[in-house]
Design an enzyme around this catalytic site. Structure first.
Site, PDB file in Angstrom:
ATOM      1  N   GLY A  13       0.826  -1.201  -0.051  1.00 40.06           N
ATOM      2  CA  GLY A  13      -0.172  -0.063   0.021  1.00 40.06           C
ATOM      3  C   GLY A  13       0.767   1.152  -0.039  1.00 40.06           C
ATOM      4  O   GLY A  13       0.314   2.292  -0.567  1.00 40.06           O
ATOM      5  N   PHE A  14       2.044   1.188   0.403  1.00 41.11           N
ATOM      6  CA  PHE A  14       2.881   2.393   0.658  1.00 41.11           C
ATOM      7  C   PHE A  14       4.199   2.421  -0.260  1.00 41.11           C
ATOM      8  O   PHE A  14       5.024   3.094  -0.183  1.00 41.11           O
ATOM      9  CB  PHE A  14       3.384   2.735   1.972  1.00 41.11           C
ATOM     10  CG  PHE A  14       2.301   2.578   3.136  1.00 41.11           C
ATOM     11  CD1 PHE A  14       1.092   3.547   2.927  1.00 41.11           C
ATOM     12  CD2 PHE A  14       2.088   1.568   3.888  1.00 41.11           C
ATOM     13  CE1 PHE A  14       0.016   3.639   3.772  1.00 41.11           C
ATOM     14  CE2 PHE A  14       1.037   1.563   4.888  1.00 41.11           C
ATOM     15  CZ  PHE A  14      -0.120   2.575   4.770  1.00 41.11           C
ATOM     16  N   ASP A  51      -3.727  -4.596  10.920  1.00 42.09           N
ATOM     17  CA  ASP A  51      -3.856  -5.232   9.424  1.00 42.09           C
ATOM     18  C   ASP A  51      -3.204  -6.696   9.417  1.00 42.09           C
ATOM     19  O   ASP A  51      -2.320  -7.109   8.828  1.00 42.09           O
ATOM     20  CB  ASP A  51      -2.903  -4.242   8.583  1.00 42.09           C
ATOM     21  CG  ASP A  51      -3.430  -4.713   7.157  1.00 42.09           C
ATOM     22  OD1 ASP A  51      -4.533  -5.345   6.871  1.00 42.09           O
ATOM     23  OD2 ASP A  51      -2.732  -4.336   6.130  1.00 42.09           O
TER      24      ASP A  51
END
Ligand SMILES: *[C@@H]1O[C@H](CO)[C@@H](O)[C@H](O)[C@H]1NC(C)=O
Ligand SMILES: *[C@@H]1O[C@H](CO)[C@@H](O)[C@H](O)[C@H]1NC(C)=O
Ligand SMILES: *[C@@H]1O[C@H](CO)[C@@H](O)[C@H](O)[C@H]1NC(C)=O
Ligand SMILES: *[C@@H]1O[C@H](CO)[C@@H](O)[C@H](O)[C@H]1NC(C)=O
Ligand SMILES: *[C@@H]1O[C@H](CO)[C@@H](O)[C@H](O)[C@H]1NC(C)=O
Ligand SMILES: *[C@@H]1O[C@H](CO)[C@@H](O)[C@H](O)[C@H]1NC(C)=O
Ligand SMILES: *[C@@H]1O[C@H](CO)[C@@H](O)[C@H](O)[C@H]1NC(C)=O
Ligand SMILES: *[C@@H]1O[C@H](CO)[C@@H](O)[C@H](O)[C@H]1NC(C)=O
Length: 826
Positions: A517-518, A632
């Site tokens: 995601g990053f 997460d």
């Protein structure tokens, strides 16, 4: 004779076949094998005769499969005496009991039988063995004692000490010339036998210690071969043979003229041989490629060597090692201290046991006697069960350097070896194993990362001291910490950007492990040969900055066996990089959700993974001095080391919370749909119980091999949780189990895991157990509470919610499963 076989024979051997050809069942004083005759086994599986091979017109006395249309010679008598014609050939028995092949009157080949016997007869068995028997049916000679390049079921490889026979394979010179070629496959018996493939006198490949074992063959060749390896090691012989059940499939193993050890099965449909296994299969199979105490890792089909345990061994010659000359191998970081009687042993699993060139064994000793024996002798470097089949048998000791070890990432049954270590190494080991206590945490980084981490350790000690004065950090303190994070990260080992760029070959796409995601994650190799995973934060991600700092602070303070280790970071302009230890087996999702890979995770491994994740979470939730909610947790965030130990990764979006505060509100919901608890997904409320929920989902996924997200069950319109709940209430919990582990699983452990999973996903957060309770439930024998209905809202409900609530957006704006960690580049 069958018309079709006759046709084939005529077609293949138009000049050889005689009109009065006969199919014999025995050869005796009065029955000879002449041109065109064959000696046929009782069930007609094999035949002995004069055959041509390949394109050459040469004639050989050989054994082949009778019923298949492809001549496959499994044994040849006159390999170095090819004959131009069969017309004058006679195979007969001469007194007293020798089988000879005559060409007119000159002898071409002889069995050179040493036992004298009158009235001998020769028969061909249905295993492909040509047997010469005396009149009392006692075997006086057999072709299985003189293998050529084929290893057939029932045939032995090894030594017959009594008769002085070495059973070994020797390759053909080329695919159509049976002349003895360059390669051999045989047994070395310096001590415990070891099979080696050699080219001349050079060892090319070693199989590893013999094991007697039974397993199901699941090759393309046949789905149902009941394979058994039989090992005999005693004063009379050392041998290994195999069997594959009473299958009608034809199966053979062979040493090819190009030096490959192969298995082949006959495909009746295609009328061809199909290749099964082939060794050496990759460059890491090359004999002793990484030197003493080295271990080979396969990377994009190129090998690279690491020390067997990088925390305890270092390259003998670092300069050569860095230049990929691994022949020097590795040496102990801490020298042995045997004279003081304080050495002990550390267990390594799933390895190919070292070469037994300098070893000793006793088949009737127990593993405890074995340890005692090794401990007594300062030159003894390791011990293991001699026969590493399930349960284990006997004792094998190694002296001198341990060479040709290879770690098997996916596990290799029961190959455990206990290697001698200085006692100080053991202290570090047992502390880390116990619970990652403070003592262990200090010792381990020293051992593992050495000088590199000195800066990190001093900052760590500094932190520990600070903490003594201020009991638990408060939420406020943490926020402060985060805002001061620039300073703190500077205390972590800093890697220069050039180092990391070099390690990842300028972040080359080939080295990319996945996209999170990053930002992307790359595999890298530091100059000293250490493999790392590098997370490169997206430059344009403004959200990334917080996550970066957060992750650096959190992880640098956490040390636990079941958490992935942060080795350092790198800040360069607006580049932000995190450097982690590299996990050979990547992530859990690649195993449990993949039909083929899931075979490598049997129930025992899965249960260990479940327990390991639980312990890691207990540490995050209550044992670490910062109390962390992961937020997460999912299968792709569980990484697996070479022994399949689970390590929780990716704290990028973890949120620390202090003291008594066990619940907090968050502005941005981050995480992964499918694993989110309802209160978190819908209201943005997170607590340790949201991690417990995700853990419950994960447990059910591990047991079932199915994803919660994307799982639909036609009948019930359920997701995985609902399905599990339904089965549980119908008393059919075992139906949830992944079929690939159905056989290996322990029903008590499975049903306990399912119950724990269901307790963790209960609708009401307060009903869910704490992780420490989960660990106790998994380890205990007690009956568990009855779970209540899980929160199995459907994904579409969630999508609906997220459309209307600004608080439930995913930071990437994407509903795909976020994966910041390693993913197979497929
Ligand atoms: C067998 O050998 C004899 C004597 O050497 C010779 O006369 C005869 O032609 C040979 N027969 C064949 C078929 O070669
Ligand atoms: C049998 O003995 C002879 C003479 O010693 C030798 O030349 C031959 O190779 C031997 N045959 C076999 C099959 O070992
Ligand atoms: C060989 O066997 C036959 C019967 O099968 C017997 O009559 C004969 O005497 C035997 N020969 C010898 C030398 O033992
Ligand atoms: C195969 O059959 C033979 C005889 O019919 C028997 O002796 C042997 O044990 C069987 N092998 C297996 C693996 O079932
Ligand atoms: C293998 O063993 C199983 C049970 O032990 C048996 O049902 C099956 O027929 C066997 N297969 C072969 C090829 O022998
Ligand atoms: C053995 O122990 C003694 C005293 O405990 C110590 O001084 C010595 O250094 C030790 N030997 C080795 C090789 O470490
Ligand atoms: C092997 O071990 C057994 C059990 O400890 C012992 O009785 C036997 O003498 C040992 N044999 C040798 C050759 O050392
Ligand atoms: C240790 O083992 C080696 C190798 O087997 C042997 O030569 C030596 O005598 C043994 N030493 C002792 C003290 O048993």
């Amino acid at each position: 004779m069958e018309a079709r076989a006759m046709f084939l024979l005529l077609f293949c051997f138009p000049f050889v076949r005689k009109i009065d050809a006969a199919e014999l069942v025995t050869i005796s004083d009065s029955r000879f094998l002449t041109d065109g005759d064959t000696l046929v086994s009782d069930a007609g599986i094999f035949e002995l005769g004069y055959f041509q091979t390949g394109s050459s017109r040469n004639i050989y006395l050989g054994i082949r499969y009778k019923k298949i249309p492809v001549t496959t010679l499994v044994w040849v008598a006159n390999r170095d005496q090819p004959l131009a014609s069969a017309s004058a050939l006679v195979l007969k028995i001469t007194e007293p009991g020798t089988l000879v092949l005559l060409n007119n009157i000159s002898m071409v080949w002889s069995s050179n039988t040493t036992t004298k016997s009158r009235n001998a007869t020769a028969k061909l068995s249905d295993t492909g063995n040509l047997v010469l028997m005396d009149e009392n049916k006692k075997v006086v000679w057999q072709s299985f004692d003189y293998p050529t390049e084929h290893w057939l079921p029932g045939m032995k490889i090894g030594y017959d000490y009594l008769r002085g026979i070495k059973w070994q394979l020797s390759s053909w010179e080329s695919s159509d010339n049976p002349l003895v070629g360059e390669f051999t496959w045989g047994t070395e018996i310096h001590s415990y036998p070891d099979d080696k493939l050699k080219q001349g006198s050079v060892v090319k490949f070693r199989v590893g210690a013999w094991k007697s074992e039974k397993f199901k063959g699941i090759s393309a060749v046949s789905k149902n071969l009941n394979f058994t390896y039989n090992v005999i090691v005693n004063e009379e012989e050392a041998s290994i043979s195999y069997d594959y059940g009473n299958s009608s499939t034809l199966f053979r193993m062979t040493l090819s003229s190009s030096g490959k050890f192969e298995s082949w099965g006959w495909m009746e449909e295609g009328k061809t041989w199909q290749l099964g296994l082939s060794f050496p299969k990759d460059v890491c199979d090359t004999y002793n490629i990484c030197g003493a105490h080295g271990s080979c890792i396969l990377n994009m089909n190129e090998q690279s060597c690491v020390c067997l345990d990088e925390t305890k061994f270092v390259p003998r010659n670092k300069k050569d090692w860095d230049m990929s000359d691994w022949t020097g191998g590795c040496v102990r970081r801490t020298p042995l201290d045997c004279q003081n009687g304080s050495d002990a042993f550390i267990k390594y699993s799933n390895v190919k046991l070292p070469d037994t060139h300098d070893s000793w064994f006793n088949m009737s000793m127990t593993i405890q006697e074995c340890e005692a024996r090794c401990k007594k002798n300062c030159t003894c470097m390791a011990y293991a069960n001699a026969d590493a089949s399930p349960g284990g048998r006997g004792c094998l000791l190694w002296f001198g350097d341990l060479i040709d070890i290879r770690s098997y990432p996916q596990g290799n049954g029961h190959n455990d070896i206990f290697i001698r270590m200085a006692s100080s190494e053991l202290v570090a080991e047992s502390n880390s194993r116990k619970k990652g206590g403070v003592k262990g945490k200090i010792i381990i980084p020293v051992v593992i990362l050495g000088v590199l981490l000195l800066g990190f350790i001093s900052s760590w000690l500094l932190y520990a001291r600070k903490n003594k004065n201020h009991a638990e950090p408060t939420e406020e303190g943490l926020i402060l910490n985060i805002s001061k994070s620039q300073e703190e990260t500077m205390e972590l080992p800093q890697f220069s950007f050039t180092t990391i760029a070099n390690a990842t070959v300028n972040f080359s796409p080939q080295n990319k492990l996945g996209e999170g995601g990053f930002g992307p994650v790359y595999k890298g190799m530091l100059e000293e040969g250490k493999q790392v995973a590098v997370k490169r934060l997206s430059r344009n991600s403004s959200q990334g900055l917080d996550e970066f700092k957060n992750e650096v602070i959190c992880i640098s303070k956490l040390q636990h066996r079941n958490l992935v280790k942060l080795l350092g970071c790198c800040i360069h302009g607006d580049e932000k990089l995190l450097i982690y230890e590299y996990m050979t087996n990547k992530s859990l999702d690649l195993f449990i959700f993949d039909e083929k890979q899931s075979l490598f995770l049997d129930w025992t491994k899965r249960f260990n993974i479940i327990k390991g994740i639980a312990r890691g979470l207990v540490y995050l939730h209550q044992d670490s001095r910062l109390r962390i909610i992961h937020r997460d947790l999912k299968a792709s965030n569980i990484l697996l080391d070479h022994d399949m130990n689970p390590k929780i990764s990716d704290f990028g979006i973890a949120r620390s919370f202090g003291g008594n505060e066990s619940q907090a509100n968050t502005e941005r919901v981050v995480g992964t749909y499918g694993y989110m608890s309802p209160e978190y997904a819908i209201d943005g409320i997170f607590s340790v119980k949201s991690d417990v929920f995700s853990f419950g989902v994960l447990v059910l996924e591990i047991v079932s091999g199915k994803r919660n997200r994307g799982f639909t069950q036609q009948e019930h319109g359920n997701n995985l949780l609902g399905y599990a709940w339904t089965l549980y209430n119908e008393g059919r919990s075992m139906d949830l189990v992944d079929p690939t582990i159905a056989e290996s699983c322990n029903p008590q452990e499975v049903s306990k895991s399912i119950e724990v999973g269901l307790l963790c996903v209960q609708q009401n957060a307060e009903d869910r157990p704490k992780m420490s309770t989960v660990v106790m439930m998994l380890g205990g024998e007690d009956a568990l509470l009855q779970p209540k209905q899980p929160a199995y809202f459907m994904e579409r409900d969630l999508l609906l919610v997220s459309n209307f609530s600004s608080s439930t957006t995913n930071p990437t704006g994407s509903l795909n499963e976020l994966t910041i960690t390693e993913v197979d580049p497929r």
